[in-house]
Design a protein around this motif. Structure first.
Motif, PDB file in Angstrom:
ATOM      1  N   LEU A 206       0.950  -1.380  -0.004  1.00  0.00           N
ATOM      2  CA  LEU A 206       0.183   0.058  -0.096  1.00  0.00           C
ATOM      3  C   LEU A 206       1.054   1.328   0.027  1.00  0.00           C
ATOM      4  CD1 LEU A 206      -3.069  -0.788   2.764  1.00  0.00           C
ATOM      5  CD2 LEU A 206      -3.259  -0.965   0.138  1.00  0.00           C
ATOM      6  N   PRO A 207       0.490   2.221  -0.533  1.00  0.00           N
ATOM      7  CA  PRO A 207       0.948   3.486  -1.124  1.00  0.00           C
ATOM      8  C   PRO A 207       1.324   3.904   1.091  1.00  0.00           C
ATOM      9  CG  PRO A 207      -0.570   4.146  -2.015  1.00  0.00           C
ATOM     10  CD  PRO A 207      -0.629   2.777  -1.521  1.00  0.00           C
ATOM     11  N   MET A 208       2.460   4.655   0.818  1.00  0.00           N
ATOM     12  CA  MET A 208       2.619   5.030   2.777  1.00  0.00           C
ATOM     13  C   MET A 208       1.825   6.503   2.622  1.00  0.00           C
ATOM     14  SD  MET A 208       5.562   5.836   4.307  1.00  0.00           S
ATOM     15  CE  MET A 208       5.973   6.778   5.512  1.00  0.00           C
ATOM     16  N   PRO A 209       0.915   6.621   3.269  1.00  0.00           N
ATOM     17  CA  PRO A 209      -0.487   7.598   3.228  1.00  0.00           C
ATOM     18  C   PRO A 209       0.681   8.998   3.228  1.00  0.00           C
ATOM     19  CG  PRO A 209      -0.023   5.521   5.669  1.00  0.00           C
ATOM     20  CD  PRO A 209       0.638   5.865   4.874  1.00  0.00           C
ATOM     21  N   SER A 210       1.182   9.191   3.694  1.00  0.00           N
ATOM     22  CA  SER A 210       2.166  10.762   3.838  1.00  0.00           C
ATOM     23  C   SER A 210       3.588   9.962   4.049  1.00  0.00           C
ATOM     24  CB  SER A 210       1.753  11.468   4.320  1.00  0.00           C
ATOM     25  OG  SER A 210       1.991  11.820   5.655  1.00  0.00           O
ATOM     26  N   ARG A 211       4.218  11.387   3.111  1.00  0.00           N
ATOM     27  CA  ARG A 211       6.156  11.476   3.858  1.00  0.00           C
ATOM     28  C   ARG A 211       6.448  11.323   5.583  1.00  0.00           C
ATOM     29  NH1 ARG A 211       8.657   8.546   1.805  1.00  0.00           N
ATOM     30  NH2 ARG A 211      11.284   9.398   2.645  1.00  0.00           N
TER      31      ARG A 211
ATOM     32  N   LEU B 120       2.707   6.393  15.357  1.00  0.00           N
ATOM     33  CA  LEU B 120       2.096   5.458  15.616  1.00  0.00           C
ATOM     34  C   LEU B 120       2.359   4.811  17.311  1.00  0.00           C
ATOM     35  CD1 LEU B 120       4.458   3.755  12.582  1.00  0.00           C
ATOM     36  CD2 LEU B 120       1.597   3.941  12.608  1.00  0.00           C
ATOM     37  N   SER B 121       1.211   3.780  17.688  1.00  0.00           N
ATOM     38  CA  SER B 121       1.054   3.717  18.980  1.00  0.00           C
ATOM     39  C   SER B 121       2.873   3.010  19.167  1.00  0.00           C
ATOM     40  CB  SER B 121       1.173   2.905  19.561  1.00  0.00           C
ATOM     41  OG  SER B 121       0.470   1.088  18.761  1.00  0.00           O
ATOM     42  N   SER B 122       3.082   2.925  20.018  1.00  0.00           N
ATOM     43  CA  SER B 122       4.312   2.321  21.311  1.00  0.00           C
ATOM     44  C   SER B 122       4.694   0.929  20.274  1.00  0.00           C
ATOM     45  CB  SER B 122       4.589   2.521  22.787  1.00  0.00           C
ATOM     46  OG  SER B 122       3.191   0.620  23.193  1.00  0.00           O
ATOM     47  N   GLY B 123       3.504   0.330  20.481  1.00  0.00           N
ATOM     48  CA  GLY B 123       4.083  -1.505  19.765  1.00  0.00           C
ATOM     49  C   GLY B 123       4.240  -0.902  18.283  1.00  0.00           C
ATOM     50  N   GLN B 124       3.642  -0.423  17.752  1.00  0.00           N
ATOM     51  CA  GLN B 124       4.160  -0.509  16.202  1.00  0.00           C
ATOM     52  C   GLN B 124       5.670   0.519  15.821  1.00  0.00           C
ATOM     53  OE1 GLN B 124       0.507   1.591  15.171  1.00  0.00           O
ATOM     54  NE2 GLN B 124      -0.473  -0.137  14.627  1.00  0.00           N
ATOM     55  N   GLU B 125       5.594   1.223  17.280  1.00  0.00           N
ATOM     56  CA  GLU B 125       6.955   1.783  16.718  1.00  0.00           C
ATOM     57  C   GLU B 125       8.080   1.320  17.254  1.00  0.00           C
ATOM     58  OE1 GLU B 125       8.327   4.824  15.699  1.00  0.00           O
ATOM     59  OE2 GLU B 125       6.182   5.895  15.546  1.00  0.00           O
ATOM     60  N   ALA B 126       7.538   0.265  18.540  1.00  0.00           N
ATOM     61  CA  ALA B 126       8.710  -0.930  18.073  1.00  0.00           C
ATOM     62  C   ALA B 126       8.119  -1.546  17.443  1.00  0.00           C
ATOM     63  CB  ALA B 126       8.279  -1.829  19.414  1.00  0.00           C
ATOM     64  N   GLN B 127       7.553  -1.827  16.304  1.00  0.00           N
ATOM     65  CA  GLN B 127       7.753  -2.711  15.180  1.00  0.00           C
ATOM     66  C   GLN B 127       8.462  -2.174  14.413  1.00  0.00           C
ATOM     67  OE1 GLN B 127       4.032  -4.067  14.223  1.00  0.00           O
ATOM     68  NE2 GLN B 127       4.039  -5.314  15.160  1.00  0.00           N
ATOM     69  N   VAL B 128       8.489  -0.987  13.848  1.00  0.00           N
ATOM     70  CA  VAL B 128       9.418  -0.296  13.215  1.00  0.00           C
ATOM     71  C   VAL B 128      10.940  -0.210  13.597  1.00  0.00           C
ATOM     72  CG1 VAL B 128       9.721   2.106  12.070  1.00  0.00           C
ATOM     73  CG2 VAL B 128       6.960   1.292  11.739  1.00  0.00           C
ATOM     74  N   ARG B 129      10.883  -0.242  15.062  1.00  0.00           N
ATOM     75  CA  ARG B 129      12.497  -0.232  15.252  1.00  0.00           C
ATOM     76  C   ARG B 129      13.327  -1.652  15.850  1.00  0.00           C
ATOM     77  NH1 ARG B 129       9.949   2.551  19.872  1.00  0.00           N
ATOM     78  NH2 ARG B 129      10.993   0.377  20.723  1.00  0.00           N
ATOM     79  N   GLU B 130      12.455  -2.491  15.071  1.00  0.00           N
ATOM     80  CA  GLU B 130      12.716  -3.747  14.978  1.00  0.00           C
ATOM     81  C   GLU B 130      13.444  -4.078  13.577  1.00  0.00           C
ATOM     82  OE1 GLU B 130      11.324  -7.936  15.376  1.00  0.00           O
ATOM     83  OE2 GLU B 130      10.477  -6.627  17.448  1.00  0.00           O
TER      84      GLU B 130
ATOM     85  N   ALA C  71      12.649   2.099   6.724  1.00  0.00           N
ATOM     86  CA  ALA C  71      12.283   1.369   7.585  1.00  0.00           C
ATOM     87  C   ALA C  71      10.347   1.429   7.714  1.00  0.00           C
ATOM     88  CB  ALA C  71      12.738   0.798   8.631  1.00  0.00           C
ATOM     89  N   ARG C  72      10.248   2.247   7.664  1.00  0.00           N
ATOM     90  CA  ARG C  72       9.266   3.193   8.210  1.00  0.00           C
ATOM     91  C   ARG C  72       8.284   2.853   7.568  1.00  0.00           C
ATOM     92  NH1 ARG C  72       5.909   6.690  12.150  1.00  0.00           N
ATOM     93  NH2 ARG C  72       7.395   6.672  13.343  1.00  0.00           N
ATOM     94  N   GLU C  73       9.023   2.891   5.881  1.00  0.00           N
ATOM     95  CA  GLU C  73       8.170   3.189   4.952  1.00  0.00           C
ATOM     96  C   GLU C  73       7.759   1.313   4.201  1.00  0.00           C
ATOM     97  OE1 GLU C  73       9.681   4.677   1.763  1.00  0.00           O
ATOM     98  OE2 GLU C  73       9.984   7.054   2.709  1.00  0.00           O
ATOM     99  N   GLU C  74       8.580   0.356   4.455  1.00  0.00           N
ATOM    100  CA  GLU C  74       8.983  -0.748   4.529  1.00  0.00           C
ATOM    101  C   GLU C  74       7.635  -1.542   5.357  1.00  0.00           C
ATOM    102  OE1 GLU C  74      11.121  -4.772   5.166  1.00  0.00           O
ATOM    103  OE2 GLU C  74      11.845  -2.726   4.712  1.00  0.00           O
ATOM    104  N   TRP C  75       7.434  -0.870   6.901  1.00  0.00           N
ATOM    105  CA  TRP C  75       6.238  -1.233   7.540  1.00  0.00           C
ATOM    106  C   TRP C  75       4.900  -0.619   7.513  1.00  0.00           C
ATOM    107  CZ3 TRP C  75       2.703   1.244  10.776  1.00  0.00           C
ATOM    108  CH2 TRP C  75       2.181   0.091  11.830  1.00  0.00           C
ATOM    109  N   PHE C  76       4.689   0.152   6.716  1.00  0.00           N
ATOM    110  CA  PHE C  76       3.824   1.051   6.005  1.00  0.00           C
ATOM    111  C   PHE C  76       3.119  -0.628   5.098  1.00  0.00           C
ATOM    112  CE2 PHE C  76       4.067   4.345   8.477  1.00  0.00           C
ATOM    113  CZ  PHE C  76       2.205   4.817   8.500  1.00  0.00           C
ATOM    114  N   ALA C  77       3.947   0.148   3.889  1.00  0.00           N
ATOM    115  CA  ALA C  77       3.767  -0.945   3.448  1.00  0.00           C
ATOM    116  C   ALA C  77       3.685  -3.096   3.282  1.00  0.00           C
ATOM    117  CB  ALA C  77       5.076  -1.256   1.816  1.00  0.00           C
ATOM    118  N   THR C  78       4.147  -2.970   4.473  1.00  0.00           N
ATOM    119  CA  THR C  78       3.769  -4.522   4.573  1.00  0.00           C
ATOM    120  C   THR C  78       2.839  -4.851   5.531  1.00  0.00           C
ATOM    121  OG1 THR C  78       5.306  -4.731   6.335  1.00  0.00           O
ATOM    122  CG2 THR C  78       6.578  -5.522   4.122  1.00  0.00           C
TER     123      THR C  78
END
Length: 161
Positions: free
Chosen positions: A14-19, A24-34, A89-96
């Protein structure tokens, strides 16, 4: 474990909503950091392996005896740990996120099938197999205090004396 580049490319994106997307929630941020840390470690895998081989069997002397490998590893990681890498990494998280949603739905479907099999395996009556009876028990309020029903509303037994 981080997905391989081939898996990432094969997953629908999916396209990233915006640049600069919403926080994100703390859990989502943890996934991006991982994901970010896994990518950086992937770039520096050779240096990390050399340091690990040198440090094998050493304890507190590893930083001193393996100083050259340690510096090479840290230099590589600092060079690749950039804001641009974090953004990608954040873009990849949103894309998947569609792939993760399908995985969650699959896990939920497997869980329901396992519950159904469990009920059939143990020979529970049909009304118990459907699960409504169990849910009804969970909906009832739990009694607290441990008094039998005949003693509800009365003073504790110690105060009767």
């Amino acid at each position: 474990m981080a997905p391989s580049p081939a898996e990432i490319e094969a997953a629908p994106r999916l396209p990233m909503p915006s640049r600069n997307p919403l926080p994100l929630s703390s859990g989502q941020e943890a996934q991006v950091r991982e994901l970010y840390h896994a990518r950086v470690r992937g770039y520096c895998a050779a240096e990390i392996k050399l340091f690990a081989e040198c440090a094998l069997g050493k304890t507190f002397t590893a930083p001193f005896k393996c100083r050259q490998q340690n510096r090479a590893m840290n230099t590589c990681m600092v060079a690749h740990a950039t804001q641009a890498e974090q953004d990608s990494a954040r873009e990849e998280w949103f894309a998947t996120r569609l792939k993760r949603q399908r995985e969650r739905e699959g896990k939920e479907a497997r869980k329901k099938e396992q519950e159904k099999f469990h009920r059939e395996w143990w020979g529970l009556p049909q009304e118990d197999r459907d699960g409504d009876k169990g849910r009804e028990v969970l909906r009832k309020a739990e009694r607290v205090g441990g008094f039998p029903k005949r003693d509800e509303g009365q003073l504790s037994k110690d105060r009767h004396r």
